[in-house]
Scaffold this motif. Structure first.
Motif, PDB file in Angstrom:
ATOM      1  N   ARG A   1       0.840  -1.200   0.000  1.00  0.00           N
ATOM      2  CA  ARG A   1       0.000   0.000   0.000  1.00  0.00           C
ATOM      3  C   ARG A   1       0.877   1.252   0.000  1.00  0.00           C
ATOM      4  O   ARG A   1       2.009   1.228   0.493  1.00  0.00           O
ATOM      5  N   PRO A   2       0.346   2.356  -0.504  1.00  0.00           N
ATOM      6  CA  PRO A   2       1.063   3.619  -0.329  1.00  0.00           C
ATOM      7  C   PRO A   2       1.192   3.936   1.161  1.00  0.00           C
ATOM      8  O   PRO A   2       0.357   3.502   1.964  1.00  0.00           O
ATOM      9  N   PRO A   3       2.208   4.699   1.562  1.00  0.00           N
ATOM     10  CA  PRO A   3       2.345   5.075   2.971  1.00  0.00           C
ATOM     11  C   PRO A   3       1.070   5.757   3.488  1.00  0.00           C
ATOM     12  O   PRO A   3       0.478   6.581   2.794  1.00  0.00           O
ATOM     13  N   GLN A   4       0.637   5.371   4.661  1.00  0.00           N
ATOM     14  CA  GLN A   4      -0.574   5.883   5.335  1.00  0.00           C
ATOM     15  C   GLN A   4      -1.889   5.569   4.605  1.00  0.00           C
ATOM     16  O   GLN A   4      -2.935   6.135   4.929  1.00  0.00           O
ATOM     17  N   ALA A   5      -1.864   4.690   3.613  1.00  0.00           N
ATOM     18  CA  ALA A   5      -3.087   4.345   2.883  1.00  0.00           C
ATOM     19  C   ALA A   5      -3.973   3.439   3.727  1.00  0.00           C
ATOM     20  O   ALA A   5      -3.496   2.698   4.590  1.00  0.00           O
ATOM     21  N   GLU A   6      -5.247   3.516   3.449  1.00  0.00           N
ATOM     22  CA  GLU A   6      -6.208   2.621   4.096  1.00  0.00           C
ATOM     23  C   GLU A   6      -5.890   1.184   3.686  1.00  0.00           C
ATOM     24  O   GLU A   6      -5.700   0.910   2.502  1.00  0.00           O
ATOM     25  N   PRO A   7      -5.826   0.256   4.631  1.00  0.00           N
ATOM     26  CA  PRO A   7      -5.605  -1.142   4.257  1.00  0.00           C
ATOM     27  C   PRO A   7      -6.725  -1.637   3.343  1.00  0.00           C
ATOM     28  O   PRO A   7      -7.905  -1.326   3.554  1.00  0.00           O
ATOM     29  N   LEU A   8      -6.357  -2.383   2.327  1.00  0.00           N
ATOM     30  CA  LEU A   8      -7.335  -2.813   1.334  1.00  0.00           C
ATOM     31  C   LEU A   8      -8.399  -3.728   1.935  1.00  0.00           C
ATOM     32  O   LEU A   8      -9.570  -3.640   1.565  1.00  0.00           O
ATOM     33  N   ASP A   9      -8.037  -4.573   2.885  1.00  0.00           N
ATOM     34  CA  ASP A   9      -9.034  -5.444   3.500  1.00  0.00           C
ATOM     35  C   ASP A   9     -10.041  -4.650   4.331  1.00  0.00           C
ATOM     36  O   ASP A   9     -11.221  -4.991   4.387  1.00  0.00           O
ATOM     37  N   VAL A  10      -9.595  -3.551   4.942  1.00  0.00           N
ATOM     38  CA  VAL A  10     -10.496  -2.684   5.702  1.00  0.00           C
ATOM     39  C   VAL A  10     -11.465  -1.985   4.745  1.00  0.00           C
ATOM     40  O   VAL A  10     -12.675  -1.915   4.998  1.00  0.00           O
ATOM     41  N   PHE A  11     -10.934  -1.460   3.647  1.00  0.00           N
ATOM     42  CA  PHE A  11     -11.777  -0.831   2.626  1.00  0.00           C
ATOM     43  C   PHE A  11     -12.808  -1.825   2.091  1.00  0.00           C
ATOM     44  O   PHE A  11     -14.003  -1.532   2.040  1.00  0.00           O
ATOM     45  N   TYR A  12     -12.346  -3.013   1.707  1.00  0.00           N
ATOM     46  CA  TYR A  12     -13.250  -4.025   1.166  1.00  0.00           C
ATOM     47  C   TYR A  12     -14.350  -4.371   2.170  1.00  0.00           C
ATOM     48  O   TYR A  12     -15.524  -4.479   1.799  1.00  0.00           O
ATOM     49  N   ALA A  13     -13.992  -4.528   3.434  1.00  0.00           N
ATOM     50  CA  ALA A  13     -14.976  -4.894   4.456  1.00  0.00           C
ATOM     51  C   ALA A  13     -16.057  -3.832   4.593  1.00  0.00           C
ATOM     52  O   ALA A  13     -17.254  -4.160   4.697  1.00  0.00           O
ATOM     53  N   ARG A  14     -15.678  -2.540   4.578  1.00  0.00           N
ATOM     54  CA  ARG A  14     -16.703  -1.497   4.730  1.00  0.00           C
ATOM     55  C   ARG A  14     -17.587  -1.396   3.502  1.00  0.00           C
ATOM     56  O   ARG A  14     -18.800  -1.209   3.610  1.00  0.00           O
ATOM     57  N   VAL A  15     -16.999  -1.550   2.297  1.00  0.00           N
ATOM     58  CA  VAL A  15     -17.814  -1.501   1.079  1.00  0.00           C
ATOM     59  C   VAL A  15     -18.739  -2.713   1.009  1.00  0.00           C
ATOM     60  O   VAL A  15     -19.921  -2.600   0.671  1.00  0.00           O
ATOM     61  N   ARG A  16     -18.209  -3.884   1.335  1.00  0.00           N
ATOM     62  CA  ARG A  16     -19.028  -5.107   1.359  1.00  0.00           C
ATOM     63  C   ARG A  16     -20.226  -4.914   2.285  1.00  0.00           C
ATOM     64  O   ARG A  16     -21.358  -5.229   1.930  1.00  0.00           O
ATOM     65  N   GLU A  17     -19.968  -4.377   3.468  1.00  0.00           N
ATOM     66  CA  GLU A  17     -21.042  -4.114   4.424  1.00  0.00           C
ATOM     67  C   GLU A  17     -22.082  -3.161   3.836  1.00  0.00           C
ATOM     68  O   GLU A  17     -23.290  -3.371   3.970  1.00  0.00           O
ATOM     69  N   GLY A  18     -21.620  -2.106   3.157  1.00  0.00           N
ATOM     70  CA  GLY A  18     -22.542  -1.148   2.547  1.00  0.00           C
ATOM     71  C   GLY A  18     -23.380  -1.764   1.437  1.00  0.00           C
ATOM     72  O   GLY A  18     -24.594  -1.525   1.356  1.00  0.00           O
ATOM     73  N   ILE A  19     -22.765  -2.559   0.591  1.00  0.00           N
ATOM     74  CA  ILE A  19     -23.498  -3.190  -0.520  1.00  0.00           C
ATOM     75  C   ILE A  19     -24.497  -4.206   0.010  1.00  0.00           C
ATOM     76  O   ILE A  19     -25.659  -4.248  -0.432  1.00  0.00           O
ATOM     77  N   LEU A  20     -24.087  -5.027   0.968  1.00  0.00           N
ATOM     78  CA  LEU A  20     -25.015  -6.006   1.534  1.00  0.00           C
ATOM     79  C   LEU A  20     -26.180  -5.321   2.241  1.00  0.00           C
ATOM     80  O   LEU A  20     -27.316  -5.804   2.191  1.00  0.00           O
ATOM     81  N   ALA A  21     -25.914  -4.165   2.870  1.00  0.00           N
ATOM     82  CA  ALA A  21     -26.992  -3.402   3.508  1.00  0.00           C
ATOM     83  C   ALA A  21     -27.996  -2.904   2.469  1.00  0.00           C
ATOM     84  O   ALA A  21     -29.217  -2.927   2.711  1.00  0.00           O
ATOM     85  N   ILE A  22     -27.515  -2.462   1.318  1.00  0.00           N
ATOM     86  CA  ILE A  22     -28.436  -2.025   0.251  1.00  0.00           C
ATOM     87  C   ILE A  22     -29.317  -3.194  -0.171  1.00  0.00           C
ATOM     88  O   ILE A  22     -30.540  -3.054  -0.302  1.00  0.00           O
ATOM     89  N   PHE A  23     -28.729  -4.359  -0.396  1.00  0.00           N
ATOM     90  CA  PHE A  23     -29.522  -5.530  -0.753  1.00  0.00           C
ATOM     91  C   PHE A  23     -30.553  -5.845   0.324  1.00  0.00           C
ATOM     92  O   PHE A  23     -31.717  -6.128   0.024  1.00  0.00           O
ATOM     93  N   ASP A  24     -30.148  -5.807   1.592  1.00  0.00           N
ATOM     94  CA  ASP A  24     -31.063  -6.129   2.690  1.00  0.00           C
ATOM     95  C   ASP A  24     -32.193  -5.111   2.808  1.00  0.00           C
ATOM     96  O   ASP A  24     -33.340  -5.483   3.089  1.00  0.00           O
ATOM     97  N   GLU A  25     -31.884  -3.835   2.598  1.00  0.00           N
ATOM     98  CA  GLU A  25     -32.878  -2.773   2.759  1.00  0.00           C
ATOM     99  C   GLU A  25     -33.817  -2.655   1.561  1.00  0.00           C
ATOM    100  O   GLU A  25     -34.887  -2.061   1.673  1.00  0.00           O
ATOM    101  N   HIS A  26     -33.429  -3.225   0.416  1.00  0.00           N
ATOM    102  CA  HIS A  26     -34.240  -3.122  -0.808  1.00  0.00           C
ATOM    103  C   HIS A  26     -34.347  -4.497  -1.464  1.00  0.00           C
ATOM    104  O   HIS A  26     -33.853  -4.694  -2.576  1.00  0.00           O
TER     105      HIS A  26
END
Length: 192
Positions: free
Chosen positions: A112-137
Motif C-alpha cells: 500500500r502507499p504510505p498511510q493508505a487505508e488497508p485494502l481489507d479494511v476498505f473491502y470490508a466497509r464496502v461489502r457491508e454497505g453493498i449487503l446493507a443495500i440488498f437487505d434494505e431493498h
C-alpha cells in the motif's frame, strides 16, 4: 430479486491523479456530461445511494430530485484512502519510486502507499454497505453513484476474487456494472 446498478462518477476537475477519500474534487463540465449520458436510457430505479464525496454526491442529489427518488448518502461507500499518494499524478509516483509503484499493482494488499487505508479494511466497509443495500431493498432497483474502488470491491464480492489483484480491473468514468442478488447469490452483470 434485488438489483444494484453501480455507476462510477464522471471526470473530476484537476486531471488524472490519485483521488481517494482525501481529495474531493467536484465533477468537471465533461464529467457532468458523462453522468447525464450514462443515465439517459434508464429510469426504473427505486432509490439512489451515493458516496459522500462531491464527485458522486453532487450528481446523485440532482438525479434523485429530478426523478423524485429517495437518496441515501452512505459513508461506507466512499473511495479507498490512498494516504501519501492522495492528489498526486500516477506518472509522478511512478517516476519517483518505480519499485513501489509496480509492487502496488502486483500486490495491492501487501504494498500500500504510505498511510493508505488497508485494502481489507476498505473491502470490508464496502461489502457491508453493498449487503446493507440488498437487505434494505429486497425487491428494489437501486442506483449507487460511487467510485472505481467501490466497483472493484463489488466485483471482488460477486466473483470472490483475491484482493491482491484489485487494481487490474478498470471501468471508465461514468461506467456502470450491475449486481443482482438472487437465490444463487450475488451475480455480476456487465451488460445492462
Amino acid at each position: 430479486m434485488s438489483t444494484i446498478d453501480l455507476l462510477r462518477h464522471g471526470e473530476p476537475r484537476g486531471g488524472v491523479r490519485y483521488r481517494g477519500d482525501g481529495v474531493d474534487d467536484p465533477l468537471s463540465e465533461r464529467g457532468w456530461e458523462q453522468m447525464w449520458a450514462a443515465v439517459a436510457q434508464t429510469s426504473d430505479w427505486t432509490h439512489v445511494v451515493s458516496s459522500p464525496l462531491r464527485r458522486c454526491r453532487d450528481f446523485a442529489e440532482l438525479l434523485a430530485r429530478r426523478l423524485d427518488l429517495p437518496l441515501v448518502v452512505d459513508p461506507r461507500l466512499r473511495e479507498v484512502g490512498f494516504g501519501a499518494w492522495e492528489g498526486r499524478r500516477h506518472d509522478e509516483i511512478r517516476d519517483a519510486d518505480p519499485e513501489a509503484y509496480l509492487a502496488f499493482f502486483r500486490d495491492a494488499v501487501n504494498h500500500r502507499p504510505p498511510q493508505a487505508e488497508p485494502l481489507d479494511v476498505f473491502y470490508a466497509r464496502v461489502r457491508e454497505g453493498i449487503l446493507a443495500i440488498f437487505d434494505e431493498h429486497p425487491e428494489g432497483h437501486v442506483l449507487l453513484v460511487c467510485h472505481l474502488g467501490v466497483i472493484r470491491a463489488a466485483i471482488a464480492l460477486a466473483l470472490e476474487i483475491p484482493l491482491a489483484t484489485f487494481y487490474r480491473m478498470h471501468t471508465p468514468y461514468a461506467g456502470r456494472i450491475r449486481l443482482r442478488r438472487t437465490v444463487r447469490g450475488i451475480e455480476l452483470w456487465l451488460d445492462q
